[in-house]
Design an enzyme around this catalytic site. Structure first.
Site, PDB file in Angstrom:
ATOM      1  N   HIS A  60      24.179 -20.307  25.094  1.00  0.00           N
ATOM      2  CA  HIS A  60      23.375 -19.960  24.611  1.00  0.00           C
ATOM      3  C   HIS A  60      22.744 -18.610  24.810  1.00  0.00           C
ATOM      4  CE1 HIS A  60      18.560 -21.991  25.022  1.00  0.00           C
ATOM      5  NE2 HIS A  60      19.188 -20.444  24.379  1.00  0.00           N
ATOM      6  N   HIS A  62      21.167 -14.888  23.288  1.00  0.00           N
ATOM      7  CA  HIS A  62      20.315 -14.827  22.106  1.00  0.00           C
ATOM      8  C   HIS A  62      20.540 -12.813  21.382  1.00  0.00           C
ATOM      9  CE1 HIS A  62      17.097 -17.808  21.805  1.00  0.00           C
ATOM     10  NE2 HIS A  62      17.497 -18.066  23.339  1.00  0.00           N
ATOM     11  N   LEU A  63      21.207 -12.649  20.510  1.00  0.00           N
ATOM     12  CA  LEU A  63      22.093 -11.237  19.963  1.00  0.00           C
ATOM     13  C   LEU A  63      20.959 -10.596  19.237  1.00  0.00           C
ATOM     14  CD1 LEU A  63      25.459 -12.828  19.772  1.00  0.00           C
ATOM     15  CD2 LEU A  63      24.517 -11.767  21.579  1.00  0.00           C
ATOM     16  N   ARG A  64      20.072 -11.634  18.870  1.00  0.00           N
ATOM     17  CA  ARG A  64      19.031 -11.159  17.983  1.00  0.00           C
ATOM     18  C   ARG A  64      19.282 -10.149  16.606  1.00  0.00           C
ATOM     19  NH1 ARG A  64      14.934 -13.440  20.788  1.00  0.00           N
ATOM     20  NH2 ARG A  64      14.855 -12.754  23.105  1.00  0.00           N
ATOM     21  N   ASN A  94      17.680 -18.061  16.564  1.00  0.00           N
ATOM     22  CA  ASN A  94      15.928 -17.157  16.200  1.00  0.00           C
ATOM     23  C   ASN A  94      16.303 -16.082  15.479  1.00  0.00           C
ATOM     24  OD1 ASN A  94      16.378 -17.213  18.551  1.00  0.00           O
ATOM     25  ND2 ASN A  94      14.664 -17.136  19.512  1.00  0.00           N
ATOM     26  N   HIS A 179      15.565 -27.699  22.686  1.00  0.00           N
ATOM     27  CA  HIS A 179      14.552 -26.879  23.515  1.00  0.00           C
ATOM     28  C   HIS A 179      13.840 -28.009  23.848  1.00  0.00           C
ATOM     29  CE1 HIS A 179      11.600 -23.132  24.210  1.00  0.00           C
ATOM     30  NE2 HIS A 179      10.689 -24.101  24.302  1.00  0.00           N
ATOM     31  N   HIS A 232      18.479 -25.640  28.360  1.00  0.00           N
ATOM     32  CA  HIS A 232      17.787 -24.820  29.983  1.00  0.00           C
ATOM     33  C   HIS A 232      16.652 -25.936  30.603  1.00  0.00           C
ATOM     34  CE1 HIS A 232      14.890 -23.783  26.548  1.00  0.00           C
ATOM     35  NE2 HIS A 232      15.182 -23.198  26.445  1.00  0.00           N
ATOM     36  N   ASP A 305      21.443 -18.227  29.283  1.00  0.00           N
ATOM     37  CA  ASP A 305      19.646 -17.615  27.695  1.00  0.00           C
ATOM     38  C   ASP A 305      20.146 -16.015  27.715  1.00  0.00           C
ATOM     39  OD1 ASP A 305      17.650 -18.288  25.990  1.00  0.00           O
ATOM     40  OD2 ASP A 305      16.345 -20.169  27.348  1.00  0.00           O
ATOM     41  N   HIS A 309      14.336  -8.028  25.330  1.00  0.00           N
ATOM     42  CA  HIS A 309      13.403  -7.578  24.657  1.00  0.00           C
ATOM     43  C   HIS A 309      12.883  -6.388  24.581  1.00  0.00           C
ATOM     44  CE1 HIS A 309      11.860 -11.487  23.653  1.00  0.00           C
ATOM     45  NE2 HIS A 309      11.880 -12.133  24.173  1.00  0.00           N
TER      46      HIS A 309
END
Ligand code: DOR
Ligand code: ZN
Length: 426
Positions: A60, A62-64, A94, A179, A232, A305, A309
């Site tokens: 899990h 996030h690579l964006r 996402n 989620h 999570h 996770d 940002h």
């Protein structure tokens, strides 16, 4: 390409390994193990005093990319993952556009194959646009390389859609990752609900917002007979509900993240937005319950996770700041420091939680450290102690509440398919 790892302490419970051994890697595979190997190799890793694990796997993150490359991209994210000891990672959908169709899934898989420092397994969305109303084309996404589906970042608000998602996903053998957040309770909250949220003048997110949806989804799993994976988990109640469900013989799985067993809501004091994450850091009683649930097998895996940002999204008022922690580069050291070094779990258990179990969950077991297995390997120095500084991260996301904390355990080398993807000494 031949790599010889000399005299490392190999830990791989899937092959009953917990001993000092040499490991010879030839052409991407583990060719030989044992002591005193003397082959002439292209590279010799002197691993005396170091530990050797099957490559860490993150189920899990996030690579964006596509769409939010200013936060992270596949090249920078996988580089950070390799530095964190990960040989394979599964990225959430996402992105912008949302990975809700075969074209986006293919784009991620192709880009990762081209420039990735780790294996990358894309996760497709459950619903189109992760909007919660219409199921995405799971079959096409699976064909394009998706390993699971999730609307992570948002809950699937409709129980009916969630039920249908479980039933539909089963046809394609895609696990559903949920989620859990009941939005009428959680909306506009930015910190755990309690004394601290009140004293900071912030709307809180109650633990029950998570637990109601955990309860709903395990009930749907029981009713449909189709397993669900809860993302999570962060509270006493979520751990209890999942434990009870498993004890009744219902098939469900779940994960937690290093920040939920290492830190508490107190990190948010002083309006530290680097500690703002969803679900929020909770009370110490929750942290201890998460540790207990790791110990007793209620929690199946530790995931990062990793949620990078841009600093402009964190250097603003707490309630407007983005949720998320840049997690790749502290996961192993946080797990080692707070779980193993503190005597709560064994090293073998940590390897299960961070490598074997997530790999099996994603349907990507590589065979660990046995002869013939794919050479995905992480070499660590568990005695090395470092003070975290997010500014030194390889990830574009410098957002970490671990800055200033002393953690033990440094990744020294990461090897994917027999190739070195990270070398700390360089
Ligand atoms: O803190 C979080 N950040 N929680 C989520 O569920 C989404 C993630 C993100 O994408 O930034
Ligand atoms: Zn996430």
């Amino acid at each position: 390409m031949k790599i010889l790892i000399k005299s490392g302490h190999a830990v791989d419970p899937s092959n009953g390994l917990n001993e000092i051994t040499d490991i010879l890697i030839i052409n991407g595979k583990i060719k030989e193990t044992g002591s005193g190997l003397t082959v002439k190799a292209d590279m010799v890793i002197e691993a005396e005093g170091l530990h050797v694990f099957p490559g860490l796997v993150d189920a899990h993150c996030h690579l964006r990319e596509p769409g939010q490359e200013y936060k992270e991209d596949i090249a920078s994210g996988t580089k950070a993952a390799a530095k964190g000891g990960f040989t394979a990672i599964a990225c959430m959908p996402n992105t912008n556009p949302v990975a809700d169709n075969d074209a986006v899934i293919k784009f991620i898989a192709n880009k990762a194959a081209e420039c990735g420092s780790t294996k990358v397994y894309p996760i497709g969305s459950i619903t189109k646009g992760s909007n919660g109303s219409q199921l995405a084309e799971m079959g096409f996404m699976k064909e394009a390389g998706a390993v699971a589906v999730s609307d992570d970042g948002k809950p699937v608000e409709s129980a009916d859609i969630m039920r249908k998602a479980l039933e539909y996903s089963k046809d394609f053998g895609l696990p559903v990752i949920s989620h859990c957040e009941e939005m009428s309770l959680a909306e506009d909250g930015s910190i755990n609900e309690g004394f601290l949220s009140t004293s900071m003048g912030l709307k809180g997110i109650p633990t029950v917002a998570e637990e109601i949806q955990v309860a709903r989804d395990v009930l749907l799993a029981e009713y449909t007979g189709i397993s669900v994976h809860i993302a999570h988990i962060s509270t006493v109640g979520s751990a209890r509900i999942i434990r009870d469900t498993k004890n009744r013989g219902v098939k469900v799985t779940c994960e937690t993240c290093p920040h939920y067993f290492s830190l508490t809501e107190a990190e948010c004091e002083g309006f530290n937005t680097n500690a703002k994450v969803n679900p929020p850091l909770r009370a110490d009683s929750d942290r201890l319950a998460i540790i207990a649930a790791i110990k007793d097998g209620t929690i199946d895996m530790i995931v990062t996770d990793h949620a990078p940002h841009h600093r402009d999204e964190k250097n603003i008022e707490f309630q407007y700041a983005a949720n998320g922690i840049s997690g790749f580069e502290t996961a192993l050291s946080a797990a080692y420091t707070y779980l193993v070094k503190s005597g709560r779990i064994s090293l073998e258990k940590m390897v299960e939680l961070m490598s074997l179990n997530p790999a099996a969950f994603l349907g990507k077991s590589t065979g660990g450290l046995k002869v013939g297995a794919c050479a995905d390997i992480t070499v660590v120095n568990l005695n090395d102690e470092n003070t975290v500084n997010g500014e030194e991260f390889v990830s574009k996301g410098k957002n970490t509440p671990f800055t200033g904390k002393k953690l033990s355990g440094s990744v020294m080398y990461t090897i994917v398919n027999g190739k070195l993807t990270y070398n700390r000494s360089l």
